[in-house]
Design an enzyme around this catalytic site. Structure first.
Site, PDB file in Angstrom:
ATOM      1  N   ARG A 118       0.818  -1.215   0.000  1.00  0.00           N
ATOM      2  CA  ARG A 118       0.000   0.000   0.000  1.00  0.00           C
ATOM      3  C   ARG A 118       0.847   1.258   0.000  1.00  0.00           C
ATOM      4  O   ARG A 118       0.489   2.273  -0.592  1.00  0.00           O
ATOM      5  CB  ARG A 118      -0.928  -0.009   1.220  1.00  0.00           C
ATOM      6  N   TYR A 168      -6.821  -4.571  17.582  1.00  0.00           N
ATOM      7  CA  TYR A 168      -5.889  -5.473  16.911  1.00  0.00           C
ATOM      8  C   TYR A 168      -6.143  -6.922  17.320  1.00  0.00           C
ATOM      9  O   TYR A 168      -6.197  -7.821  16.468  1.00  0.00           O
ATOM     10  CB  TYR A 168      -4.462  -5.052  17.259  1.00  0.00           C
TER      11      TYR A 168
END
Length: 238
Positions: free
Chosen positions: A38, A144
């Site tokens: 990305r 997370y």
């Protein structure tokens, strides 16, 4: 298919850290290794495609380019992930949803697209890169931990759904690994983490790569829905 036949490999987030080590390990075996990234630099040693796992169109475009060049993805390593660590009371909804959208929904996007080719080939290997945190928990990482824990349910559901199609889905759960992220931590914090690990040291990215290549090999053809910890004993029993 023999072990010597080059396969098409895709590693998401393969331009650094664990993803890079996994991509390199497969390349060393002679496979056609593709990565998505990305941000940052695109490694020249792999077939690198800029794509964002949060964007379905971006992922579809990446697959089309890979398939045009090397054919269907036979082995997928869903590795791309982010953190937005903060204590629960300070965590914003955006902190939570960004992590879920990248780490969990992003994995769904790349896996769903990969299975189209795998079903046609009547074979495939899916490997999720989770974390010891997904099983062990960690203060300040509610988002997370939730995203990494959910990958286990995803892998086991895929196993039940596609196991008869010669497609396996497994999870690697690394502990603390020597990457840029851990290197940025204060030395005192790093030492606290090492003290909590029975092995008293961090893993190297290559330690996770060895497990990934084994799970993709014919030796592991009958393993699916498994969670393999690579954490020096940190999360044992979880």
């Amino acid at each position: 298919m023999t072990e010597q036949t080059p396969k098409t490999i895709l590693v998401t987030g393969g331009n650094r850290g664990i993803g890079y080590a996994i991509a390199q390990a497969f390349k060393n075996q002679g496979h056609n290794v593709c990565i998505t990234y990305r941000s940052g630099e695109a490694p020249q040693e792999f077939f690198s495609v800029k794509a964002d796992v949060k964007d379905t169109e971006s992922i579809n475009a990446a697959y089309e380019l890979i398939e045009k060049t090397y054919g269907p993805v036979e082995i997928l390593i869903a590795n791309a992930g982010i953190t937005r660590d903060t204590l629960l009371m300070r965590m914003t909804e955006e902190d939570f949803t960004d992590v879920i959208d990248t780490n969990l929904t992003g994995a769904f996007r790349v896996v769903q697209r990969a299975t189209k080719g795998m079903l046609k080939l009547k074979r495939g290997r899916i490997i999720f890169i989770s974390s010891v945190v997904g099983l062990y928990g960690s203060a300040g990482q509610t988002n997370y931990a939730a995203s990494k824990s959910a990958l286990i349910g995803m892998a086991r559901s895929i196993t039940r759904e596609l196991g008869a199609r010669n497609i396996t889905a497994n999870v690697i759960a690394p502990g603390f690994v020597n990457t840029e992220m851990t290197a940025a931590l204060p030395e005192k914090v790093q030492q606290q983490y090492r003290d909590a690990i029975p092995a008293k040291k961090f893993a190297e990215p290559e330690d996770i790569a060895h497990v990934a290549t084994w799970l993709a090999s014919e030796q592991a053809h009958y393993i699916s829905g498994a969670v393999i910890p690579v954490d020096g004993g940190l999360g044992m029993g979880h």
